[in-house]
Design a protein around this motif. Structure first.
Motif, PDB file in Angstrom:
ATOM      1  N   ILE A 180       0.840  -1.203   0.000  1.00 59.30           N
ATOM      2  CA  ILE A 180       0.000   0.000   0.000  1.00 59.30           C
ATOM      3  C   ILE A 180       0.873   1.251   0.000  1.00 59.30           C
ATOM      4  O   ILE A 180       0.566   2.244  -0.653  1.00 59.30           O
ATOM      5  CB  ILE A 180      -0.946  -0.005   1.214  1.00 59.30           C
ATOM      6  CG1 ILE A 180      -1.969  -1.134   1.084  1.00 59.30           C
ATOM      7  CG2 ILE A 180      -1.655   1.343   1.362  1.00 59.30           C
ATOM      8  CD1 ILE A 180      -2.799  -1.355   2.327  1.00 59.30           C
ATOM      9  N   ILE A 181       1.981   1.206   0.699  1.00 61.10           N
ATOM     10  CA  ILE A 181       2.852   2.379   0.785  1.00 61.10           C
ATOM     11  C   ILE A 181       3.615   2.607  -0.513  1.00 61.10           C
ATOM     12  O   ILE A 181       3.629   3.721  -1.041  1.00 61.10           O
ATOM     13  CB  ILE A 181       3.851   2.227   1.950  1.00 61.10           C
ATOM     14  CG1 ILE A 181       3.116   2.188   3.293  1.00 61.10           C
ATOM     15  CG2 ILE A 181       4.868   3.380   1.946  1.00 61.10           C
ATOM     16  CD1 ILE A 181       4.007   1.802   4.460  1.00 61.10           C
ATOM     17  N   ALA A 182       4.238   1.563  -1.061  1.00 61.35           N
ATOM     18  CA  ALA A 182       5.267   1.826  -2.075  1.00 61.35           C
ATOM     19  C   ALA A 182       5.338   0.812  -3.203  1.00 61.35           C
ATOM     20  O   ALA A 182       6.376   0.727  -3.871  1.00 61.35           O
ATOM     21  CB  ALA A 182       6.635   1.911  -1.389  1.00 61.35           C
ATOM     22  N   ALA A 227      -1.394   0.180  -7.298  1.00 61.10           N
ATOM     23  CA  ALA A 227      -0.050   0.712  -7.089  1.00 61.10           C
ATOM     24  C   ALA A 227       0.009   1.322  -5.701  1.00 61.10           C
ATOM     25  O   ALA A 227      -1.020   1.668  -5.099  1.00 61.10           O
ATOM     26  CB  ALA A 227       0.313   1.755  -8.147  1.00 61.10           C
ATOM     27  N   GLY A 228       1.214   1.462  -5.167  1.00 57.99           N
ATOM     28  CA  GLY A 228       1.383   2.077  -3.867  1.00 57.99           C
ATOM     29  C   GLY A 228       1.178   3.577  -3.912  1.00 57.99           C
ATOM     30  O   GLY A 228       1.235   4.206  -4.975  1.00 57.99           O
ATOM     31  N   VAL A 229       0.926   4.168  -2.756  1.00 57.38           N
ATOM     32  CA  VAL A 229       0.712   5.611  -2.675  1.00 57.38           C
ATOM     33  C   VAL A 229       1.949   6.363  -3.134  1.00 57.38           C
ATOM     34  O   VAL A 229       1.860   7.356  -3.871  1.00 57.38           O
ATOM     35  CB  VAL A 229       0.344   6.014  -1.228  1.00 57.38           C
ATOM     36  CG1 VAL A 229       0.164   7.523  -1.114  1.00 57.38           C
ATOM     37  CG2 VAL A 229      -0.914   5.290  -0.773  1.00 57.38           C
ATOM     38  N   ALA A 230       3.110   5.913  -2.714  1.00 58.70           N
ATOM     39  CA  ALA A 230       4.389   6.540  -3.083  1.00 58.70           C
ATOM     40  C   ALA A 230       5.215   5.508  -3.828  1.00 58.70           C
ATOM     41  O   ALA A 230       6.129   4.885  -3.259  1.00 58.70           O
ATOM     42  CB  ALA A 230       5.115   7.041  -1.844  1.00 58.70           C
ATOM     43  N   PRO A 231       4.934   5.282  -5.118  1.00 59.39           N
ATOM     44  CA  PRO A 231       5.487   4.121  -5.823  1.00 59.39           C
ATOM     45  C   PRO A 231       6.992   4.153  -6.046  1.00 59.39           C
ATOM     46  O   PRO A 231       7.573   3.128  -6.420  1.00 59.39           O
ATOM     47  CB  PRO A 231       4.737   4.134  -7.156  1.00 59.39           C
ATOM     48  CG  PRO A 231       4.282   5.546  -7.339  1.00 59.39           C
ATOM     49  CD  PRO A 231       4.001   6.050  -5.957  1.00 59.39           C
ATOM     50  N   ASP A 232       7.646   5.281  -5.826  1.00 58.94           N
ATOM     51  CA  ASP A 232       9.096   5.344  -5.990  1.00 58.94           C
ATOM     52  C   ASP A 232       9.834   5.428  -4.660  1.00 58.94           C
ATOM     53  O   ASP A 232      11.062   5.602  -4.632  1.00 58.94           O
ATOM     54  CB  ASP A 232       9.491   6.523  -6.880  1.00 58.94           C
ATOM     55  CG  ASP A 232       9.165   6.266  -8.341  1.00 58.94           C
ATOM     56  OD1 ASP A 232       9.196   5.095  -8.747  1.00 58.94           O
ATOM     57  OD2 ASP A 232       8.861   7.231  -9.065  1.00 58.94           O
ATOM     58  N   ALA A 233       9.097   5.329  -3.542  1.00 59.83           N
ATOM     59  CA  ALA A 233       9.758   5.250  -2.235  1.00 59.83           C
ATOM     60  C   ALA A 233      10.321   3.849  -2.035  1.00 59.83           C
ATOM     61  O   ALA A 233       9.927   2.899  -2.711  1.00 59.83           O
ATOM     62  CB  ALA A 233       8.771   5.593  -1.124  1.00 59.83           C
ATOM     63  N   THR A 291      -7.614  -0.904  10.587  1.00 63.38           N
ATOM     64  CA  THR A 291      -6.822   0.325  10.685  1.00 63.38           C
ATOM     65  C   THR A 291      -5.370   0.060  10.317  1.00 63.38           C
ATOM     66  O   THR A 291      -4.639   0.981   9.957  1.00 63.38           O
ATOM     67  CB  THR A 291      -6.897   0.925  12.095  1.00 63.38           C
ATOM     68  OG1 THR A 291      -6.396  -0.020  13.054  1.00 63.38           O
ATOM     69  CG2 THR A 291      -8.334   1.279  12.467  1.00 63.38           C
ATOM     70  N   SER A 292      -4.951  -1.211  10.386  1.00 58.59           N
ATOM     71  CA  SER A 292      -3.606  -1.589   9.939  1.00 58.59           C
ATOM     72  C   SER A 292      -3.356  -1.169   8.499  1.00 58.59           C
ATOM     73  O   SER A 292      -2.231  -0.843   8.123  1.00 58.59           O
ATOM     74  CB  SER A 292      -3.429  -3.111  10.008  1.00 58.59           C
ATOM     75  OG  SER A 292      -3.333  -3.554  11.324  1.00 58.59           O
ATOM     76  N   PHE A 293      -4.418  -1.210   7.685  1.00 56.65           N
ATOM     77  CA  PHE A 293      -4.269  -0.923   6.266  1.00 56.65           C
ATOM     78  C   PHE A 293      -4.700   0.494   5.920  1.00 56.65           C
ATOM     79  O   PHE A 293      -4.445   0.962   4.812  1.00 56.65           O
ATOM     80  CB  PHE A 293      -5.043  -1.969   5.459  1.00 56.65           C
ATOM     81  CG  PHE A 293      -4.650  -3.362   5.836  1.00 56.65           C
ATOM     82  CD1 PHE A 293      -3.370  -3.824   5.573  1.00 56.65           C
ATOM     83  CD2 PHE A 293      -5.525  -4.186   6.517  1.00 56.65           C
ATOM     84  CE1 PHE A 293      -2.978  -5.101   5.957  1.00 56.65           C
ATOM     85  CE2 PHE A 293      -5.150  -5.467   6.907  1.00 56.65           C
ATOM     86  CZ  PHE A 293      -3.876  -5.927   6.621  1.00 56.65           C
ATOM     87  N   ALA A 294      -5.319   1.193   6.872  1.00 54.98           N
ATOM     88  CA  ALA A 294      -5.553   2.625   6.703  1.00 54.98           C
ATOM     89  C   ALA A 294      -4.265   3.398   6.959  1.00 54.98           C
ATOM     90  O   ALA A 294      -3.941   4.362   6.246  1.00 54.98           O
ATOM     91  CB  ALA A 294      -6.656   3.095   7.652  1.00 54.98           C
ATOM     92  N   ALA A 295      -3.491   2.975   7.965  1.00 61.34           N
ATOM     93  CA  ALA A 295      -2.253   3.685   8.315  1.00 61.34           C
ATOM     94  C   ALA A 295      -1.287   3.800   7.147  1.00 61.34           C
ATOM     95  O   ALA A 295      -0.716   4.881   6.921  1.00 61.34           O
ATOM     96  CB  ALA A 295      -1.588   3.002   9.511  1.00 61.34           C
ATOM     97  N   PRO A 296      -1.026   2.741   6.362  1.00 61.20           N
ATOM     98  CA  PRO A 296      -0.058   2.902   5.272  1.00 61.20           C
ATOM     99  C   PRO A 296      -0.488   3.870   4.176  1.00 61.20           C
ATOM    100  O   PRO A 296       0.371   4.417   3.483  1.00 61.20           O
ATOM    101  CB  PRO A 296       0.107   1.473   4.737  1.00 61.20           C
ATOM    102  CG  PRO A 296      -1.049   0.710   5.234  1.00 61.20           C
ATOM    103  CD  PRO A 296      -1.428   1.333   6.536  1.00 61.20           C
ATOM    104  N   TYR A 297      -1.791   4.117   4.008  1.00 61.40           N
ATOM    105  CA  TYR A 297      -2.191   5.152   3.060  1.00 61.40           C
ATOM    106  C   TYR A 297      -1.706   6.523   3.538  1.00 61.40           C
ATOM    107  O   TYR A 297      -1.325   7.379   2.733  1.00 61.40           O
ATOM    108  CB  TYR A 297      -3.711   5.159   2.883  1.00 61.40           C
ATOM    109  CG  TYR A 297      -4.200   4.072   1.955  1.00 61.40           C
ATOM    110  CD1 TYR A 297      -3.956   4.142   0.588  1.00 61.40           C
ATOM    111  CD2 TYR A 297      -4.878   2.967   2.438  1.00 61.40           C
ATOM    112  CE1 TYR A 297      -4.388   3.144  -0.271  1.00 61.40           C
ATOM    113  CE2 TYR A 297      -5.303   1.956   1.595  1.00 61.40           C
ATOM    114  CZ  TYR A 297      -5.052   2.045   0.240  1.00 61.40           C
ATOM    115  OH  TYR A 297      -5.467   1.045  -0.604  1.00 61.40           O
TER     116      TYR A 297
END
Length: 452
Positions: free
Chosen positions: A124-126, A136-142, A326-332
């Motif tokens: 979810i993050i990257a 795709a992740g929120v920050a796909p190049d992190a 909420t585990s999967f809300a946090a990474p957004y």
């Protein structure tokens, strides 16, 4: 026990509200900077199974809701290292920059994910963009730094016997979480995602080491810490904090706390995230509290599959159930932090947190203990002009210089015409105003004639 996205079952209180003060921090309790030393553990159950999505092409609903396509032309999180302190992150084609940070659960480097939790969070993050799926992740190049800190599948053993008590459901506690946070900060993470929650009854604390690690990462290392608010379920946070009382709109919410969620309750130094459903309402499983800062989608989740690691392999289910919490809300929100830090590298951790709160979609009451300041808005967080980071001039525009002097013009003809126009307009206005009483008299006379 500190479980992924859940809480410590052995520390649940009786559900009696008590006045709770925000926790104090003792920096002297900071754990030492040493490599992870895994516990003596063993697998007690088979690793969690996942199921591939039936059609990977559509863009998942949370991704559409947050309108990430509009943000990526501005920033993709490049240059940011996001630590995922969780159940480990499996190596995957769409996490090419994965950094192994260590393992507190078993012998390893943090890239085993038996629970199939940390990999979902990291995706979810990257997760890098790929034409084979809409996800795709929120920050796909992190890049992701993985530190395995907990597991519900492993169990701790001492002297060949299963450890009982608060670690009965797995491995990991607030002590190992504190050490993992310090390690993430020392390894250079700019963001730390903690989809781990321990619940404590009001009137108790978490021992001090976790607060010291949070303080060190946030204040000393300038790291943004993002934590899940926790989930209400029968195995973890069973006692919810009460909703606001409309009869006491100015009451201090810390005075009615039943359950403390940590590390979420370190409110000044942690960005705590609740969950919302697709309709924007707070998810019923969110643990509310005065420490909740923002919210993000926590249902309808799709992410990378730790059991299948091709570019097209994504999942939306584990052991026959859906992925939510909420585990999967946090990474957004952690991904949004990476976008902001890449776009505005001059901002401090506190300024980034303030910016994300200020640009969230606020609830009607401005703040509440379920969604905090509202649902996160990645585009607004990146582009909005705020006190902490005013938006500069459009880089595509430039000032044009005047190439030659222009001879001054005689202003007298224009001035004469202007005063003449004003005089004529004034006369017309007086005549129009004078006609109003006369018109009313004529209309009344006509009305009397028609009804008489």
């Amino acid at each position: 026990m500190l479980g992924p996205g859940t809480a410590t079952a052995g520390l649940i209180g009786s559900g009696i509200a008590a006045a709770v003060l925000p926790p104090s921090v003792d920096p002297s309790r900071l754990p030492p900077n040493v490599p992870p030393v895994p516990l003596a553990t063993e697998l007690r159950d088979p690793c969690t199974e996942t199921s591939p999505v039936s059609d990977p092409a559509p863009v998942p609903a949370p991704q559409r809701t947050l309108d990430l396509e509009s943000v990526w032309p501005l920033t993709t999180g490049r240059g940011q290292l996001v630590a995922v302190v969780d159940t480990g992150v499996a190596r995957h084609q769409r996490l090419p920059g994965l950094v192994a940070g260590g393992d507190y659960v078993s012998a390893g480097d943090g890239t085993e994910d038996c629970d199939a939790h940390g990999t979902l969070v990291a995706g979810i993050i990257a997760a890098a963009r790929d034409d084979s799926t809409g996800f795709a992740g929120v920050a796909p190049d992190a890049r992701i730094l993985t530190i395995r800190q907990s597991s519900n599948i492993y169990r701790e053993v001492r002297g060949g016997r299963s450890a009982e008590g608060r670690n009965a459901r797995g491995a990991g506690d607030v002590g190992t979480l504190a050490r993992a946070i310090r390690r993430a900060a020392d390894l250079g993470a700019s963001v730390v995602n903690i989809s781990e929650v321990a619940c404590l009854p009001a009137g108790t604390d978490d021992g001090g080491t976790l607060g010291a690690a949070v303080d060190y990462a946030s204040r000393v290392k300038d790291v943004v810490l993002v934590a899940a608010a926790g989930n209400l379920d029968s195995d973890s946070c069973r006692n919810s904090n009460p909703p606001p009382n409309p009869a006491e709109p100015h009451a201090n919410p810390w005075d009615s706390v039943v359950t403390v969620a940590t590390p979420a309750w370190y409110d000044d130094q942690v960005l705590t995230v609740g969950s919302v459903d697709p309709d924007g309402r707070s998810s019923p499983f969110t643990v509310p509290g005065p420490w909740v800062d923002v919210a993000a989608p926590g249902t309808g989740i799709t992410s990378l599959d730790p059991r299948r690691t091709r570019a097209s392999d994504v999942t939306d289910g584990r052991n026959g159930g859906t992925v939510q919490g909420t585990s999967f809300a946090a990474p957004y929100v952690a991904g949004t932090v990476a976008l902001v830090r890449a776009r505005h590298p001059q901002l401090t951790a506190r300024q980034v947190m303030d910016r994300i709160e200020a640009t969230a979609h606020r609830p009607a009451d401005g703040w509440n203990p379920y969604v905090g300041h509202g649902v996160v808005d990645p585009l607004a967080a990146v582009t909005a002009e705020t006190a902490s980071a005013p938006i500069g001039p459009d880089p595509s525009s430039r000032e044009l210089a005047i190439t030659g002097a222009v001879a001054p013009q005689d202003p007298r003809p224009r001035t004469t015409a202007l005063f003449g126009a004003i005089a004529v307009g004034s006369a017309l206005g007086v005549g129009l105003l004078a006609s109003f009483p006369l018109r009313r008299i004529r209309q009344r006379a006509g009305s009397d004639t028609a009804t008489g």
